[in-house]
Write a protein that holds these residues in place. Structure first.
Motif, mmCIF file in Angstrom:
data_model
loop_
_atom_site.group_PDB
_atom_site.id
_atom_site.type_symbol
_atom_site.label_atom_id
_atom_site.label_comp_id
_atom_site.label_asym_id
_atom_site.label_seq_id
_atom_site.Cartn_x
_atom_site.Cartn_y
_atom_site.Cartn_z
ATOM 1 N N TYR A 43 50.434 -19.630 48.002
ATOM 2 C CA TYR A 43 49.986 -18.472 48.782
ATOM 3 C C TYR A 43 48.529 -18.150 48.446
ATOM 4 O O TYR A 43 48.019 -18.519 47.387
ATOM 5 C CB TYR A 43 50.816 -17.229 48.440
ATOM 6 N N THR A 44 47.895 -17.426 49.355
ATOM 7 C CA THR A 44 46.625 -16.752 49.085
ATOM 8 C C THR A 44 46.831 -15.284 49.464
ATOM 9 O O THR A 44 47.905 -14.915 49.974
ATOM 10 C CB THR A 44 45.460 -17.330 49.913
ATOM 11 N N VAL A 45 45.802 -14.461 49.255
ATOM 12 C CA VAL A 45 45.941 -13.042 49.614
ATOM 13 C C VAL A 45 46.062 -12.858 51.126
ATOM 14 O O VAL A 45 46.476 -11.790 51.604
ATOM 15 C CB VAL A 45 44.760 -12.203 49.081
ATOM 16 N N ASP A 46 45.731 -13.909 51.877
ATOM 17 C CA ASP A 46 45.843 -13.821 53.357
ATOM 18 C C ASP A 46 47.183 -14.340 53.868
ATOM 19 O O ASP A 46 47.436 -14.332 55.084
ATOM 20 C CB ASP A 46 44.694 -14.613 54.010
ATOM 21 N N SER A 47 48.058 -14.808 52.960
ATOM 22 C CA SER A 47 49.383 -15.292 53.385
ATOM 23 C C SER A 47 50.268 -14.122 53.775
ATOM 24 O O SER A 47 50.115 -13.002 53.286
ATOM 25 C CB SER A 47 50.040 -16.073 52.244
ATOM 26 N N VAL A 48 51.240 -14.408 54.671
ATOM 27 C CA VAL A 48 52.184 -13.380 55.126
ATOM 28 C C VAL A 48 53.562 -13.732 54.565
ATOM 29 O O VAL A 48 54.205 -14.679 55.023
ATOM 30 C CB VAL A 48 52.234 -13.301 56.664
ATOM 31 N N PRO A 49 54.032 -13.005 53.555
ATOM 32 C CA PRO A 49 55.356 -13.303 52.993
ATOM 33 C C PRO A 49 56.475 -12.875 53.944
ATOM 34 O O PRO A 49 56.291 -12.016 54.806
ATOM 35 C CB PRO A 49 55.387 -12.483 51.703
ATOM 36 N N LYS A 50 57.652 -13.488 53.740
ATOM 37 C CA LYS A 50 58.799 -13.193 54.605
ATOM 38 C C LYS A 50 59.294 -11.770 54.388
ATOM 39 O O LYS A 50 59.046 -11.159 53.349
ATOM 40 C CB LYS A 50 59.934 -14.181 54.308
ATOM 41 N N ASN A 51 60.015 -11.272 55.354
ATOM 42 C CA ASN A 51 60.583 -9.935 55.259
ATOM 43 C C ASN A 51 61.537 -9.862 54.057
ATOM 44 O O ASN A 51 62.449 -10.673 53.934
ATOM 45 C CB ASN A 51 61.326 -9.604 56.557
ATOM 46 N N GLY A 52 61.291 -8.882 53.165
ATOM 47 C CA GLY A 52 62.141 -8.696 51.994
ATOM 48 C C GLY A 52 61.770 -9.554 50.808
ATOM 49 O O GLY A 52 62.343 -9.389 49.721
ATOM 50 N N GLU A 53 60.803 -10.465 50.958
ATOM 51 C CA GLU A 53 60.413 -11.347 49.857
ATOM 52 C C GLU A 53 59.576 -10.566 48.829
ATOM 53 O O GLU A 53 58.620 -9.886 49.175
ATOM 54 C CB GLU A 53 59.587 -12.528 50.372
ATOM 55 N N ILE A 54 59.960 -10.658 47.544
ATOM 56 C CA ILE A 54 59.193 -10.012 46.469
ATOM 57 C C ILE A 54 58.139 -10.996 45.974
ATOM 58 O O ILE A 54 58.473 -12.116 45.563
ATOM 59 C CB ILE A 54 60.101 -9.583 45.300
ATOM 60 N N VAL A 55 56.884 -10.578 46.029
ATOM 61 C CA VAL A 55 55.775 -11.417 45.558
ATOM 62 C C VAL A 55 55.151 -10.743 44.334
ATOM 63 O O VAL A 55 54.553 -9.662 44.445
ATOM 64 C CB VAL A 55 54.697 -11.611 46.654
ATOM 65 N N TYR A 56 55.331 -11.374 43.173
ATOM 66 C CA TYR A 56 54.767 -10.796 41.946
ATOM 67 C C TYR A 56 53.275 -11.120 41.851
ATOM 68 O O TYR A 56 52.862 -12.260 42.115
ATOM 69 C CB TYR A 56 55.517 -11.313 40.720
ATOM 70 N N LEU A 57 52.502 -10.105 41.455
ATOM 71 C CA LEU A 57 51.040 -10.230 41.450
ATOM 72 C C LEU A 57 50.470 -10.278 40.040
ATOM 73 O O LEU A 57 49.281 -10.532 39.854
ATOM 74 C CB LEU A 57 50.416 -9.049 42.208
ATOM 75 N N LYS A 58 51.281 -10.009 39.035
ATOM 76 C CA LYS A 58 50.850 -10.056 37.632
ATOM 77 C C LYS A 58 51.936 -10.734 36.814
ATOM 78 O O LYS A 58 53.130 -10.604 37.115
ATOM 79 C CB LYS A 58 50.583 -8.653 37.057
ATOM 80 N N SER A 59 51.518 -11.409 35.743
ATOM 81 C CA SER A 59 52.491 -12.124 34.913
ATOM 82 C C SER A 59 53.120 -11.220 33.858
ATOM 83 O O SER A 59 54.085 -11.598 33.214
ATOM 84 C CB SER A 59 51.819 -13.326 34.237
ATOM 85 N N THR A 60 52.535 -10.020 33.654
ATOM 86 C CA THR A 60 53.124 -9.062 32.717
ATOM 87 C C THR A 60 53.388 -7.746 33.438
ATOM 88 O O THR A 60 52.833 -7.489 34.514
ATOM 89 C CB THR A 60 52.188 -8.795 31.521
ATOM 90 N N ALA A 61 54.219 -6.915 32.791
ATOM 91 C CA ALA A 61 54.629 -5.658 33.437
ATOM 92 C C ALA A 61 53.808 -4.467 32.972
ATOM 93 O O ALA A 61 54.242 -3.321 33.098
ATOM 94 C CB ALA A 61 56.118 -5.416 33.152
#
Length: 872
Positions: free
Chosen positions: A369-387
């Motif tokens: 993915y890139t920041v311009d990608s469109v994820p599927k409905n309901g798909e969780i995309v994590y943006l950081k490796s830590t919480a």
């Protein structure tokens, strides 16, 4: 308009004793003095359009929209700038609301005063408010948002972090004072010997060994494993060969992280291929030569906080993420998430805005993915490796859901590692079941764990996790403060301070005191110079050996930055006389009294203000005070003293030759004045007044009268003990006295003493101080002409904007005004003037040097005396 000066007040001050953090800006309106807001066309409309939220400013009207009403009717630009400075701070996330604007004695020049939360931001707000007002006056565009963002950035750079700030807030709520030590997160709670220190969430009680263990993940893991605590399997790697062997042993998926890392830096999670493992190894080695490789445990990320070996909070953490809707790009989803009002810049809100950084791009790349990608409905995309919350993560409080066995496990971990404040990272499906049943394990044990996720979780109950920290540092009954006696007034401050410090020391306390000649701890001079301001007071309160503070407190420091302490137990005003008038907007005795009153208004409710019953300004100040009041007087028949005594209240008086405490009809004669060396055989009346003030303060604190008496008898005035305060040097044929008198009241005190001194000739060495009023310089010279037979005028220092000739001219006017035929000569250099007086002294001469440079004068006279003694 022109800004003349901006200063930060950090303690009780002229404007407010309660509101300690104020910016004071001296502002010259210049031509705008002729243009109140109702004479500036369209000003009301422009400021309302720029700051619609100012509708909430009630101003003196006391109603919503009151400030806009004032603008409509007409108000001056200083008042407008005060409100702008407050509003832009609020818009930047630092809500504050106290302000005052007052015109000075100089027409068109105003003191604009407003509160701040962060000093650097407040200083910036002052300048920004003036620039904004000028743009509004001219009808020009102004980028207010840029200034607001700049203020946020300054705040994030200088503020205490959320963890440190929460502990400070809890301390303040418990009336525990605090001092920031430097510009980082190192903080001192309490004063003197009762202080405790902490930095972030490391306290002075935190074991250094425990921190070392927690920072060494391999050692931590080994110790927990030996204590039968579940940990993830894995080992330490330094190269690809180690990495390959470890993966063969534990299998995929794995977690790779630096051995000495923190805050999730350099970590790669859920690694499932050799290529990603090699890349993760290189990434981790940027932070640590040795890298820990562990089995990736599936489940949720939990953080448990244990303080003083008791579990206080638990949170479920999730890294920053977005949930696809099948339409928006990842960047659009991030932007929408950041619009959540709970998210803000840095630590200003419950949640932090999500920024796209290298970590984000790496995670997206793994998903193709890139920041311009469109994820599927309901798909969780994590943006950081830590919480971590600081990178946009979220937290859910789960404290009340923890299984008792897990509570026992976590409290045991804190003892195994030895941390007083311990953050435990757990990976498990839940904490409602024991970890041994659901396969969960301990990932890390952290020293200096962050509190923010517990203080303000995105879901669930906030936990006041700072409270158990303060409970640990200050258990019930442990004091945080030390006794403080503050001494102010025009004359006698230093002598009274030194005498009090002597009494306190003789009663077994390690005393720290500040004077106009230096900072002392147990009579050891630590710093030389005029140390009567807030920084010097703070110096004493920061010293871990000091048990009792006696602080001389002068007007200059109060005007410059406020008091250096939040409140005191006892405060003394020796007297309020005409001195330093015409400086810093202090033009009258009433103005000066307002400054001095700050000290007694800072006395705690059950403390004592000790006032001079013979001083009219002190009597006025008494009417404003809410603490206990006690008076001292040289006259037992003083009406105020008599009234107080009849009411059964405590006073100190000079009666029948005694320094006496009086309560109702009872008298406690503490000591005969002639037995008190400070009073020069009872001849120096103003020294008796100083002794009365110190005796009264000591008695009210609780010292025994016999101990006070002994201290009065053993306090020997000398160049070492009381430099520049009636220091008398006895030569074989004549005497020399050095005194710091530099105002009319001080001169009158010396005059009264000299009237009882027998001498064949009285010679005076005098000078004028350039920043005093003409009438003060003249009056000092007139008094000098009354008490001396011959005057030596010297004038090399303290010209302060005047010429030498101008000051000498004023002195001559004063001498002539006395009507006495006094001889005089001019020797401008002090050293030469003193040498000349000594060399020309005849038998029975009494030389008095009224010196504003005490140390020079003492050294010269002592040198002559030593030489005479050697020759004999």
């Amino acid at each position: 308009m022109k800004i003349l000066k901006i200063q930060a007040l950090r303690g009780p001050n002229l404007w407010s004793v309660q509101r300690k953090k104020l910016i004071q800006m001296r502002l010259d309106l210049e031509e705008m003095e002729q243009f109140p807001t109702n004479k500036i066309e369209g000003f009301r409309e422009r400021i309302e359009a720029m700051f619609p939220t100012m509708i909430e400013h009630r101003c003196s009207e006391g109603v919503r929209g009151g400030f806009f009403s004032r603008i409509e009717r007409g108000t001056w630009m200083g008042h407008v700038i005060e409100h702008i400075a407050l509003e832009i701070q609020t818009l930047a996330g630092m809500e504050t609301g106290f302000g005052r604007t007052r015109e000075t004695k100089t027409p068109g020049v105003y003191n604009v005063v407003f509160s701040y939360t962060e000093e650097s931001v407040g200083m910036f707000a002052a300048e920004s408010a003036v620039a904004i007002a000028e743009a509004l006056i001219a009808g020009k565009d102004y980028d207010v948002e840029a200034d607001i963002q700049k203020m946020r950035e300054i705040r994030e750079r200088v503020r205490l972090g959320p963890s440190t700030g929460s502990i400070v807030d809890e301390a303040v709520a418990r009336d525990i004072p605090w001092i920031r030590l430097g510009t980082n997160s190192l903080v001192q709670l309490g004063y003197g010997v009762n202080q405790m220190r902490f930095q972030a969430t490391i306290t002075c009680k935190t074991s250094n060994i425990a921190v070392d263990i927690a920072c060494n993940k391999e050692e931590t893991k080994r110790m927990l494993d030996l204590a039968s605590i579940p940990v993830a399997s894995g080992s330490i790697c330094v190269d690809e060969e180690d990495l390959e062997n470890t993966i063969k042993k534990i299998g995929y998926p794995i977690v790779i992280k630096p051995l000495d890392g923190n805050h999730g830096k350099g970590a790669s999670i859920n690694v499932v291929t050799w290529e990603d493992a090699v890349a993760g190894l290189e990434y981790a080695k940027k932070y640590s030569r040795r890298v820990i490789v562990e089995k990736f445990i599936t489940g949720f990320d939990f953080r448990v906080l244990v303080i003083d070996n008791k579990l206080v909070a638990a949170a479920k953490r999730e890294p920053a993420h977005v949930i696809g809707n099948g339409k928006d790009t990842i960047q659009q989803l991030i932007d929408e998430t950041n619009r959540d009002p709970r998210r803000g810049y840095g630590h200003e809100n419950v949640l932090t805005q999500i920024d796209v950084d290298r970590d984000t791009l790496d995670l997206l790349e793994k998903l193709n993915y890139t920041v311009d990608s469109v994820p599927k409905n309901g798909e969780i995309v994590y943006l950081k490796s830590t919480a971590n919350l600081s990178t946009g993560g979220t937290s859910i409080d789960v404290t009340d859901m923890m299984h008792p066995e897990n509570i026992f496990l976590c409290e045991r971990i804190s003892r195994v590692i030895g941390l007083d404040i311990c953050g435990i990272d757990i990976m498990a499906e839940n904490l409602t079941q024991p970890l041994k049943e659901n396969g969960g394990c301990i990932l890390e044990v952290n020293a200096a764990p962050g509190f923010r996720m517990h203080l303000a979780p995105s879901e669930g109950l906030p936990r006041n996790v700072a409270a158990p920290v303060i409970d640990m540092l200050y258990p019930p009954g442990k004091p945080s403060r030390i006794p403080i006696i503050a001494v102010t007034g025009t004359n006698g401050k230093t002598t009274t301070t030194r005498l009090l410090a002597h009494i306190v020391k003789n009663n077994g306390y390690k005393v720290g005191f500040t004077t106009s000649d230096g900072i002392y701890i147990q009579n050891h001079m630590m710093e030389k110079g005029d140390t009567t301001g807030p920084l010097s007071a703070e110096y004493i309160l920061k010293d871990p050996t000091v048990e009792f503070a006696v602080l001389e407190t002068a007007r200059g420091g109060i005007l410059r930055a406020g008091l250096g302490f939040s409140r005191c137990d006892i405060a003394i005003i020796t007297n309020i006389q005409e001195d330093h008038l015409g400086l810093a907007d202090i033009h009258t005795l009433d103005d000066l009294a307002r400054v001095k009153s700050v000290v007694v208004r800072s006395v705690k409710k059950d403390g004592w203000a000790i006032l001079n019953a013979e001083d009219e300004q002190c009597l006025k100040i008494a009417n404003e005070l809410s603490c206990n009041i006690a008076y001292f007087s040289l006259d037992e028949n003083n009406p105020t003293v008599q009234k107080f005594a009849k009411e059964g209240k405590i006073v100190a008086v000079y009666e029948n030759g005694y320094i006496t405490i009086k309560k109702g009809e009872w008298k406690i004669r503490v000591e005969r004045a002639t037995h008190v060396p400070l009073t020069l055989g009872g001849k120096a009346k103003f020294m008796i007044a100083n002794a009365l003030a110190a005796t009264l303060a000591s008695y009210l604190w609780g010292f025994k009268t016999e101990d006070i008496s002994l201290s009065l008898q053993t306090f020997i005035p000398s160049a070492a003990q009381t430099p520049g305060r009636m220091n008398i040097f006895e030569f074989k044929k004549f005497k020399v006295m050095i005194d710091f008198a530099h105002n009319p009241a001080g001169y009158r005190g010396v005059e009264e003493y000299l009237s009882s001194v027998e001498a064949t000739k009285k010679i005076g060495i005098i000078a004028g101080v350039g920043d005093r009023r003409d009438e003060d310089i003249k009056e000092c010279a007139t008094i000098a002409a009354r008490m001396f037979d011959h005057i030596i005028i010297r004038q090399e220092k303290h010209l302060r904007g005047r010429t030498e000739e101008e000051i000498i001219g004023l002195i001559m006017d004063g001498i002539n005004a006395s009507g006495r035929n006094v001889t005089h000569e001019i020797i401008t250099k002090e050293v030469e003037a003193i040498k000349h007086a000594i060399n020309s002294a005849q038998e029975g001469t009494f030389i008095t040097a009224l010196s504003d440079v005490v140390t020079n004068a003492i050294e010269i006279v002592q040198e002559y005396l030593d030489k005479e003694n050697e020759e004999s």
